[in-house]
Structure formats: structure tokens, C-alpha cells
Write an enzyme that holds these catalytic residues in place. Structure first.
Site, PDB file in Angstrom:
ATOM      1  N   GLU A  78      32.106  44.143  32.212  1.00 44.46           N
ATOM      2  CA  GLU A  78      33.410  45.005  33.190  1.00 44.46           C
ATOM      3  C   GLU A  78      33.602  46.138  31.552  1.00 44.46           C
ATOM      4  O   GLU A  78      33.050  46.196  30.493  1.00 44.46           O
ATOM      5  CB  GLU A  78      35.056  44.553  33.065  1.00 44.46           C
ATOM      6  CG  GLU A  78      34.918  43.236  33.733  1.00 44.46           C
ATOM      7  CD  GLU A  78      35.226  43.780  34.940  1.00 44.46           C
ATOM      8  OE1 GLU A  78      35.558  44.514  35.450  1.00 44.46           O
ATOM      9  OE2 GLU A  78      34.525  43.063  36.004  1.00 44.46           O
ATOM     10  N   ARG A  88      48.295  40.204  43.853  1.00 47.93           N
ATOM     11  CA  ARG A  88      48.345  40.235  45.300  1.00 47.93           C
ATOM     12  C   ARG A  88      48.706  38.660  45.222  1.00 47.93           C
ATOM     13  O   ARG A  88      49.142  38.637  46.619  1.00 47.93           O
ATOM     14  CB  ARG A  88      47.007  40.156  45.822  1.00 47.93           C
ATOM     15  CG  ARG A  88      46.736  40.597  47.340  1.00 47.93           C
ATOM     16  CD  ARG A  88      45.051  41.657  47.354  1.00 47.93           C
ATOM     17  NE  ARG A  88      44.678  40.751  47.251  1.00 47.93           N
ATOM     18  CZ  ARG A  88      43.717  40.012  46.964  1.00 47.93           C
ATOM     19  NH1 ARG A  88      43.403  39.458  47.880  1.00 47.93           N
ATOM     20  NH2 ARG A  88      42.460  39.571  46.102  1.00 47.93           N
ATOM     21  N   CYS A 141      43.242  38.532  34.704  1.00 52.24           N
ATOM     22  CA  CYS A 141      41.638  39.257  34.371  1.00 52.24           C
ATOM     23  C   CYS A 141      41.307  39.859  33.507  1.00 52.24           C
ATOM     24  O   CYS A 141      42.295  40.227  31.816  1.00 52.24           O
ATOM     25  CB  CYS A 141      40.100  39.101  34.885  1.00 52.24           C
ATOM     26  SG  CYS A 141      40.032  37.397  35.053  1.00 52.24           S
ATOM     27  N   HIS A 163      33.588  39.455  34.077  1.00 54.93           N
ATOM     28  CA  HIS A 163      33.827  38.343  35.180  1.00 54.93           C
ATOM     29  C   HIS A 163      32.189  37.706  35.860  1.00 54.93           C
ATOM     30  O   HIS A 163      31.072  38.191  35.672  1.00 54.93           O
ATOM     31  CB  HIS A 163      33.814  39.399  36.456  1.00 54.93           C
ATOM     32  CG  HIS A 163      34.988  39.279  36.673  1.00 54.93           C
ATOM     33  ND1 HIS A 163      35.988  40.685  35.988  1.00 54.93           N
ATOM     34  CD2 HIS A 163      36.085  38.426  37.337  1.00 54.93           C
ATOM     35  CE1 HIS A 163      37.205  40.252  36.504  1.00 54.93           C
ATOM     36  NE2 HIS A 163      37.848  38.852  36.905  1.00 54.93           N
TER      37      HIS A 163
HETATM   38  N1  PCA Z   1      40.226  35.187  38.203  1.00 57.31           N
HETATM   39  C1  PCA Z   1      41.007  35.875  37.616  1.00 57.31           C
HETATM   40  C2  PCA Z   1      42.333  35.402  37.176  1.00 57.31           C
HETATM   41  C3  PCA Z   1      41.131  34.318  36.203  1.00 57.31           C
HETATM   42  C4  PCA Z   1      39.698  34.284  36.534  1.00 57.31           C
HETATM   43  O1  PCA Z   1      39.389  33.535  36.667  1.00 57.31           O
HETATM   44  C5  PCA Z   1      41.439  38.028  38.039  1.00 57.31           C
HETATM   45  O2  PCA Z   1      39.708  38.078  38.287  1.00 57.31           O
HETATM   46  O3  PCA Z   1      41.631  38.250  37.648  1.00 57.31           O
END
Ligand code: PCA
Length: 202
Positions: A78, A88, A141, A163
Site C-alpha cells: 500500500e 460497507r 485496514c 494487504h
Molecule cells: N481486512 C480488512 C479489515 C481487516 C482485514 O484483515 C480491510 O481490508 O480493511
């Protein structure tokens, strides 16, 4: 000390690979640093309370926060965290914030301070599926990523957010754990990020 965080399951799932990776790394030594793995609740606000507690306790030189991106098929480095909560689906405490600032009057965004281009280069070389991502979304996140970068802007220390995809036959948890070790090594050794394109047209 290096801090790696993951998240508990959310959205009705019973498993979150980001937590498994953080726990697998907990206690390992990478590039001369002990890694501490912590699992954060998928709850707006509370996740940041627990992240800040870990930052105070561990005083890490490097922090990599992880989360699951169900719709992605590679590790997403990111680039930027933005100052908005826009959910959402409910978080694990039932909260559904819409268009709320994470920090009232805070900056619109914070950049990752991980050397994301250098990490991508090392991962590509090792055959790890990877992309540079221009958005971490607007759920918990991104919320944790923004809070992390705000804390590090004050305390010092390098950090960012990655991610992870759902594990599959071609790219499982073991490969992701190894990839994270590589990212830690690169982040501890590369001062200046590579200047190579990683943008997107849309
Ligand atoms: N993914 C979510 C929140 C927790 C996670 O593991 C996100 O991408 O916001």
C-alpha cells in the site's frame, strides 16, 4: 524490534491469513531483529488503541501491518493511507461509520515509509506475486494504516501496510511468511527507495 500486526477474522469469516502470518513471525529473528507478531481486533478505534499500546511497549524500528484483501490475488504494497472511515460492512463491534475523519483536522493522507518499490523488486525476483496498490480501502485496514503512520510521524520508525490475498494452492501461508521476512530484510537495509514506476492509469 520489528512489529508485525494482523487482524482477527471479520465479516463472518472464521479465518484471517494476516493474523496467521503475524503469529508465525512472532519470536523469529530477521536481519538481527526480533519480530513481535500481534493480532488486532477488526474494530474501528479499538484496533488503534491496541496498535498504539504495542508501539509503546515494543518501540519498534520497523512496523508492517497486514490485512486480508479478499478480492486480490497478490501481495499489495500500500502506498498511502487516507483520513476517512467509510464502511460497507459492520466492523466486529457492529459499527458502520460513513465518511468520518479518522483524525478530525488531521492531514488528508500519510505516505507509507516502507521502500515499496525495492520490496516489489525483491519479491518479483523471488517469484512472489506482488503489486503496488494506490488505496488500502476505507475500512479498518486503512484506519490502522493511517493511525500507524500518524504515530510514526511523531515517534520515528519506518512502517506501512501490506494487504494479503486469501491463501491458495499456488501461494500459501508459508510463502507469504517467507515473503514478509524478505520485506523486513529489505526495509531494514534499503535507506532510499528505488525510483521505478509503480503507478496506475485508473
Ligand atoms: N481486512 C480488512 C479489515 C481487516 C482485514 O484483515 C480491510 O481490508 O480493511
Amino acid at each position: 524490534m520489528v512489529l508485525v500486526t494482523g487482524f482477527e477474522p471479520f465479516g463472518g469469516d472464521s479465518f484471517n491469513p494476516s493474523a496467521e502470518i503475524a503469529l508465525a513471525l512472532n519470536g523469529r529473528q530477521v536481519a538481527g531483529q526480533i519480530v513481535r507478531g500481534v493480532v488486532l481486533p477488526c474494530i474501528f478505534g479499538q484496533a488503534l488503541v491496541e496498535l498504539r499500546r504495542a508501539l509503546r511497549r515494543e518501540r519498534p524500528v520497523l512496523v508492517i501491518c497486514l490485512g486480508l484483501a479478499g478480492g486480490r490475488n497478490c501481495l499489495s504494497l500500500e502506498r498511502v493511507a487516507i483520513n476517512v472511515n467509510d464502511a460497507r460492512i459492520p466492523d466486529n463491534a457492529g459499527a458502520v461509520p460513513v465518511d468520518e475523519a479518522i483524525v478530525a483536522k488531521g492531514p488528508v493522507a500519510y505516505w507509507s515509509t516502507l521502500p515499496i518499490k525495492a520490496i516489489r523488486a525483491v519479491w518479483e525476483e523471488a517469484g512472489v506475486p506482488v503489486e503496488i496498490s494506490q488505496t488500502a480501502g476505507t475500512f479498518v485496514c486503512n484506519h490502522v494504516f493511517y493511525g500507524l503512520m500518524r504515530s510514526l510521524a511523531r515517534s520515528g520508525g519506518r512502517g506501512g501496510f501490506v494487504h494479503v490475498p486469501p491463501p491458495g494452492p499456488g501461494f500459501g501461508l508459508g510463502e507469504m511468511v517467507r515473503a514478509l521476512e524478505m520485506a523486513i530484510e529489505v526495509s531494514l537495509s534499503v535507506a532510499q527507495d528505488l525510483r521505478v514506476a509503480g503507478g496506475a492509469l485508473s
